[in-house]
Design an enzyme around this catalytic site. Structure first.
Site, PDB file in Angstrom:
ATOM      1  CG  ASN A 196      50.256 -43.254  22.336  1.00 38.14           C
ATOM      2  OD1 ASN A 196      50.862 -43.592  23.357  1.00 38.14           O
ATOM      3  ND2 ASN A 196      49.437 -42.216  22.297  1.00 38.14           N
ATOM      4  CG  HIS A 221      49.939 -32.990  26.798  1.00 31.99           C
ATOM      5  ND1 HIS A 221      49.223 -32.347  27.789  1.00 31.99           N
ATOM      6  CD2 HIS A 221      49.479 -34.251  26.760  1.00 31.99           C
ATOM      7  CE1 HIS A 221      48.360 -33.200  28.322  1.00 31.99           C
ATOM      8  NE2 HIS A 221      48.501 -34.361  27.715  1.00 31.99           N
ATOM      9  CD  GLU A 269      49.094 -35.630  21.327  1.00 30.85           C
ATOM     10  OE1 GLU A 269      47.872 -35.889  21.409  1.00 30.85           O
ATOM     11  OE2 GLU A 269      49.855 -35.672  22.288  1.00 30.85           O
ATOM     12  NE  ARG A 313      52.424 -39.596  24.073  1.00 31.93           N
ATOM     13  CZ  ARG A 313      51.552 -39.655  25.067  1.00 31.93           C
ATOM     14  NH1 ARG A 313      50.693 -40.642  25.143  1.00 31.93           N
ATOM     15  NH2 ARG A 313      51.539 -38.721  25.976  1.00 31.93           N
ATOM     16  NE  ARG A 318      47.899 -37.246  35.165  1.00 31.70           N
ATOM     17  CZ  ARG A 318      48.023 -37.228  33.829  1.00 31.70           C
ATOM     18  NH1 ARG A 318      47.825 -36.124  33.136  1.00 31.70           N
ATOM     19  NH2 ARG A 318      48.355 -38.330  33.193  1.00 31.70           N
TER      20      ARG A 318
END
Ligand code: AMP
Length: 416
Positions: free
Chosen positions: A22, A195, A399, A106, A256
């Site tokens: 990742n 996601h 993940e 990823r 965010r």
């Protein structure tokens, strides 16, 4: 999309390991898994790539070896991956091992084209590069990771697993913004969602927790980490998600803003004289919980609330209010909801968030049992009482395992 034509059959029957990478803009996270029993052989992280104080933390999980850590300049992704390869070699798990079946990457943005995990070819890389304008922060780092890994093991199958792929089933009514169609299409402006690997994994695990097939259940997944997103999954297919063209849209996140009136950006430009980059930084890095109260860690926010801190309280209330709006909206989108699943750092650990998010929604069949909600566990579990019409679940996301499984499924020889 269909699998590209480059060879994917280089692996032999005893090749059962997958390295998951990742690659972020200044970091690389990795895990080496053995797919026979899905066990982790090693996990680690390189951070602050490109700085003087780069740090590599490597944890071997076999043979009782100790966690190792080193600090010092690591110039770029190529150097980072080389350092990771050295650590793995030190543990007898090197990238040259015949037991390594593939590397799974990823990749954040796969646009509309990549709806499935995809074996990486030059043509695939070119397409991921073409998507850089819609993912300027993420795709370049992913590409750097892939190019480096391919240089290290050019013969090994490498697979891209896209964050956006699970959301490509969204209907046009959910995916399109209500803006001029020609302008939108010319610049590939639409809602892609992110996601996706987590939403796919958690929605499937939630169905299993209910003893059902994914096709039999409708689930609202709430991925609440530092980044946060919700999705509505109908019979195993995503029909709506809260992130959009970029990960900025939707829920209140660690740093965010999530949803705001787009006119706020024009206002900041015209009235505050801010540049596009400054506004981008404000909304992505200095907003959300951080902007509201100066902390983005839910643990710290809860601690401050317990001490009577009003700013922390308000930040929490805004976070929950947005979450509730999305639960209600996705309930309406799905029509019938069988389960709501909480996942990621906040969703898995913050019982007060779960309690507050569904408080007052009894009419919708949503109830949380206080004792079950207080249980801490790494296992998927229900936190709603038996009588509840809608199951409320905590389902830890994974993940890396999902990327490894999807990667291995593409490259594994028959029968492994
Ligand atoms: P993630 O992005 O999924 O790794 O989630 C990271 C976030 O999870 C942190 O910023 C915290 O806000 C939150 N978090 C992690 N552990 C806990 C905990 N024990 N209680 C509350 N929040 C937590």
């Amino acid at each position: 999309m269909t699998t590209p034509t480059e060879s994917t059959t280089a692996v032999t029957a005893n090749a059962t390991r997958v390295l998951v990478l990742n690659s972020g803009s200044s970091s690389v996270k990795y895990q080496l898994l053995d797919m026979r029993d899905r066990s982790r052989l090693a996990v680690g992280l390189v951070e602050r790539i490109g700085e003087e104080t780069s740090r590599l933390v490597h944890t071997p999980l076999t043979g009782g070896a100790e966690k190792r850590e080193r600090t010092g300049p690591i110039a770029d992704h190529a150097a980072a991956l080389k350092a990771v390869a050295d650590e793995l070699t030190h543990d007898g798990l090197g990238l040259d091992s015949p037991e390594l079946a593939a590397i799974g990457h990823r990749v954040v943005h796969g646009g509309l084209r990549f709806t499935e995990p995809t074996v990486i070819t030059e043509e695939v890389l070119a397409e991921v590069e073409r998507l850089v304008p819609v993912a300027p922060l993420h795709n370049p780092a992913n590409i750097a990771g892939i190019r480096t890994a391919r240089a290290l093991r050019p013969d090994l199958p490498q697979v891209a697993v896209f964050d956006t792929a699970f959301h490509t089933t969204m209907p046009e009514s959910a995916a399109r913004y209500a803006i001029d169609v020609e302008t939108a299409d010319a610049h590939r402006i639409r809602r892609y969602g992110f996601h996706g690997t987590s939403h796919a994994y958690v929605s499937r695990r939630t169905a299993a927790l209910l003893g059902k097939e994914p096709s039999e259940v409708n689930v609202i997944v709430l991925h609440l980490g530092n980044g946060a997103s919700a999705s509505a999954v109908a019979g195993g297919r995503c029909v709506e998600t809260s992130m959009g063209l970029t990960p900025l849209e939707g829920l209140v996140m660690g740093t965010r803003s999530g949803d705001i009136d787009p006119a706020v950006t024009f206002h900041l430009k015209r009235v505050a004289g801010m540049s596009a980059d400054e506004i981008d930084e404000l909304l992505n890095k200095k907003s959300g919980l951080m902007g509201l109260c100066g902390d983005n860690d839910m643990r710290e926010i809860r601690r401050r609330i317990d001490e009577g801190d009003e700013r922390a309280r308000l930040a929490f209330d805004i976070y929950i209010h947005r979450l509730k709006k999305y639960i209600g909206a996705y309930y309406a989108v799905l029509g019938r909801v069988d389960a709501i699943a909480f996942t990621a750092g906040v969703g898995e650990n913050a019982a007060p968030v779960r309690e507050a998010a569904v408080a007052g929604l009894e009419e919708l069949g949503l109830v949380v049992d206080a004792d079950l909600n207080a249980v801490r566990s790494a296992e998927p579990r229900l936190i709603s009482p038996n009588y509840a019409r809608v199951a409320v679940a905590v389902v830890p996301t994974d993940e890396e395992l999902e990327i490894a499984q999807q990667t291995f499924a593409l490259v594994a020889p028959e029968g492994v």
